[in-house]
Design a protein around this motif. Structure first.
Motif, mmCIF file in Angstrom:
data_model
loop_
_atom_site.group_PDB
_atom_site.id
_atom_site.type_symbol
_atom_site.label_atom_id
_atom_site.label_comp_id
_atom_site.label_asym_id
_atom_site.label_seq_id
_atom_site.Cartn_x
_atom_site.Cartn_y
_atom_site.Cartn_z
ATOM 1 N N MET A 270 -11.019 36.126 70.829
ATOM 2 C CA MET A 270 -11.167 36.200 72.279
ATOM 3 C C MET A 270 -11.518 37.350 72.945
ATOM 4 O O MET A 270 -10.748 38.462 72.587
ATOM 5 C CB MET A 270 -9.926 35.545 72.811
ATOM 6 N N LEU A 271 -12.383 37.462 73.869
ATOM 7 C CA LEU A 271 -12.832 38.894 74.464
ATOM 8 C C LEU A 271 -11.609 38.913 75.194
ATOM 9 O O LEU A 271 -11.013 38.230 76.209
ATOM 10 C CB LEU A 271 -14.056 38.519 75.120
ATOM 11 N N GLN A 272 -11.322 40.531 75.217
ATOM 12 C CA GLN A 272 -10.276 40.858 76.414
ATOM 13 C C GLN A 272 -11.079 41.474 77.503
ATOM 14 O O GLN A 272 -12.396 42.077 77.413
ATOM 15 C CB GLN A 272 -9.626 42.276 75.919
ATOM 16 N N SER A 273 -10.550 41.369 78.781
ATOM 17 C CA SER A 273 -11.020 42.199 79.998
ATOM 18 C C SER A 273 -11.109 43.729 79.827
ATOM 19 O O SER A 273 -10.288 44.165 78.939
ATOM 20 C CB SER A 273 -10.403 41.791 81.366
ATOM 21 N N ASP A 274 -11.793 44.659 80.447
ATOM 22 C CA ASP A 274 -11.815 45.956 80.444
ATOM 23 C C ASP A 274 -10.482 46.231 80.468
ATOM 24 O O ASP A 274 -9.909 47.255 79.836
ATOM 25 C CB ASP A 274 -12.741 46.448 81.503
ATOM 26 N N PHE A 275 -9.624 45.924 81.645
ATOM 27 C CA PHE A 275 -8.304 46.229 82.104
ATOM 28 C C PHE A 275 -7.448 46.241 80.862
ATOM 29 O O PHE A 275 -6.615 47.017 80.780
ATOM 30 C CB PHE A 275 -7.888 45.267 83.437
ATOM 31 N N GLU A 276 -7.479 45.015 80.088
ATOM 32 C CA GLU A 276 -6.564 44.731 78.966
ATOM 33 C C GLU A 276 -6.711 45.424 77.544
ATOM 34 O O GLU A 276 -5.996 45.508 76.648
ATOM 35 C CB GLU A 276 -6.604 43.209 78.900
ATOM 36 N N ARG A 277 -7.950 46.250 77.600
ATOM 37 C CA ARG A 277 -8.286 46.707 76.265
ATOM 38 C C ARG A 277 -6.984 47.543 76.008
ATOM 39 O O ARG A 277 -6.642 48.702 76.872
ATOM 40 C CB ARG A 277 -9.460 47.644 76.370
ATOM 41 N N GLU A 278 -6.745 47.685 74.714
ATOM 42 C CA GLU A 278 -5.699 48.562 74.209
ATOM 43 C C GLU A 278 -6.392 49.976 73.712
ATOM 44 O O GLU A 278 -7.583 50.175 73.328
ATOM 45 C CB GLU A 278 -4.891 48.016 73.055
ATOM 46 N N LEU A 279 -5.413 51.084 73.527
ATOM 47 C CA LEU A 279 -6.044 52.113 72.879
ATOM 48 C C LEU A 279 -6.241 51.954 71.574
ATOM 49 O O LEU A 279 -5.422 51.370 70.685
ATOM 50 C CB LEU A 279 -4.822 53.223 73.041
ATOM 51 N N THR A 280 -7.128 52.262 71.143
ATOM 52 C CA THR A 280 -7.815 52.295 69.642
ATOM 53 C C THR A 280 -6.819 53.219 68.753
ATOM 54 O O THR A 280 -6.364 54.201 69.155
ATOM 55 C CB THR A 280 -9.154 52.677 69.549
ATOM 56 N N PRO A 281 -6.923 53.257 67.502
ATOM 57 C CA PRO A 281 -6.368 54.197 66.500
ATOM 58 C C PRO A 281 -6.898 55.491 66.844
ATOM 59 O O PRO A 281 -6.265 56.548 66.877
ATOM 60 C CB PRO A 281 -6.546 53.637 65.124
ATOM 61 N N GLU A 282 -8.350 55.610 66.838
ATOM 62 C CA GLU A 282 -8.932 56.922 67.214
ATOM 63 C C GLU A 282 -8.517 57.570 68.447
ATOM 64 O O GLU A 282 -8.241 58.823 68.598
ATOM 65 C CB GLU A 282 -10.498 56.600 67.205
ATOM 66 N N GLY A 283 -8.152 56.813 69.498
ATOM 67 C CA GLY A 283 -7.680 57.012 70.933
ATOM 68 C C GLY A 283 -6.151 57.639 70.649
ATOM 69 O O GLY A 283 -6.027 58.655 71.358
ATOM 70 N N ILE A 284 -5.416 56.726 70.049
ATOM 71 C CA ILE A 284 -4.013 57.323 69.770
ATOM 72 C C ILE A 284 -4.054 58.651 69.208
ATOM 73 O O ILE A 284 -3.603 59.603 69.584
ATOM 74 C CB ILE A 284 -3.406 56.252 68.985
ATOM 75 N N ARG A 285 -5.122 59.011 68.421
ATOM 76 C CA ARG A 285 -5.065 60.176 67.832
ATOM 77 C C ARG A 285 -5.750 61.196 68.488
ATOM 78 O O ARG A 285 -5.115 62.324 68.557
ATOM 79 C CB ARG A 285 -6.030 60.201 66.286
ATOM 80 N N GLN A 286 -6.391 60.621 69.079
ATOM 81 C CA GLN A 286 -7.162 61.758 70.303
ATOM 82 C C GLN A 286 -6.154 62.126 71.433
ATOM 83 O O GLN A 286 -5.951 63.186 71.910
ATOM 84 C CB GLN A 286 -8.329 61.494 71.092
ATOM 85 N N ALA A 287 -5.240 61.361 71.719
ATOM 86 C CA ALA A 287 -4.177 61.338 72.716
ATOM 87 C C ALA A 287 -3.335 62.385 72.246
ATOM 88 O O ALA A 287 -2.647 63.258 72.892
ATOM 89 C CB ALA A 287 -3.596 60.107 73.349
ATOM 90 N N HIS A 288 -2.914 62.242 70.979
ATOM 91 C CA HIS A 288 -1.708 63.083 70.186
ATOM 92 C C HIS A 288 -2.550 64.593 70.368
ATOM 93 O O HIS A 288 -1.814 65.640 70.751
ATOM 94 C CB HIS A 288 -1.591 62.758 68.794
ATOM 95 N N GLU A 289 -3.785 64.714 69.733
ATOM 96 C CA GLU A 289 -4.320 65.937 69.859
ATOM 97 C C GLU A 289 -4.188 66.628 71.247
ATOM 98 O O GLU A 289 -4.180 67.786 71.324
ATOM 99 C CB GLU A 289 -5.774 66.063 69.178
ATOM 100 N N THR A 290 -4.827 66.066 72.282
ATOM 101 C CA THR A 290 -4.856 66.260 73.538
ATOM 102 C C THR A 290 -3.601 66.714 74.035
ATOM 103 O O THR A 290 -3.411 67.778 74.634
ATOM 104 C CB THR A 290 -5.643 65.195 74.605
#
Length: 147
Positions: free
Chosen positions: A1-21
């Motif tokens: 099922m497609l998620q709306s843009d608002f509902e998209r979760e942070l990807t594993p890569e996004g999680i890594r980037q947030a920790h590095e940032t």
């Protein structure tokens, strides 16, 4: 099922980037007085990760629905409502408005902010409402945290 843009979760890569940032921010700028975030799941997850890295209580994160997929004017308006007790704010929002806001605030045509990238600027204000008419100086930016 497609998620709306608002509902998209942070990807594993996004999680890594947030920790590095968050690590980069802590090493270079130590603390923040406020975190202003979009309530979208990927932005709020990013805000919570950054808060943890900056020893900022995620109970104090300010969520503003107006800065989900905003226009630059909406970002400016939300920032202009911050209390005078806030000296340093971290804004977690969405492009293209976030990049446009940065360009406007430093009066330069800067490169597009990539996911995981942060820009730090200083603005001389006596109150946040002045953000509508003031420009600042870019202090630094991390490079996008990519593998």
């Amino acid at each position: 099922m497609l998620q709306s843009d608002f509902e998209r979760e942070l990807t594993p890569e996004g999680i890594r980037q947030a920790h590095e940032t968050g690590k980069w921010l802590r090493e270079h700028y130590i603390k923040t007085d406020a975190i202003l975030s979009s309530p979208a799941p990927r932005a709020s997850a990013t805000a919570r990760i950054l808060a943890g890295r900056l020893y900022f209580s995620d109970d104090n994160i300010l969520y503003d629905p107006e800065i989900y997929n905003p226009r630059e004017a909406q970002l400016l308006n939300s920032i202009s409502k911050l209390p005078a007790t806030v000296q340093k704010v971290l804004v977690v929002s969405h492009n293209p408005a976030l990049t446009q806001l940065l360009r406007t605030l430093v009066n330069k045509n800067l490169a597009y902010l990539e996911p995981g990238q942060v820009a730090v600027l200083t603005i001389d204000l006596s109150e946040w409402q002045e953000i509508h008419i003031t420009t600042g100086t870019l202090l630094g930016t991390n490079t996008a945290q990519r593998v």
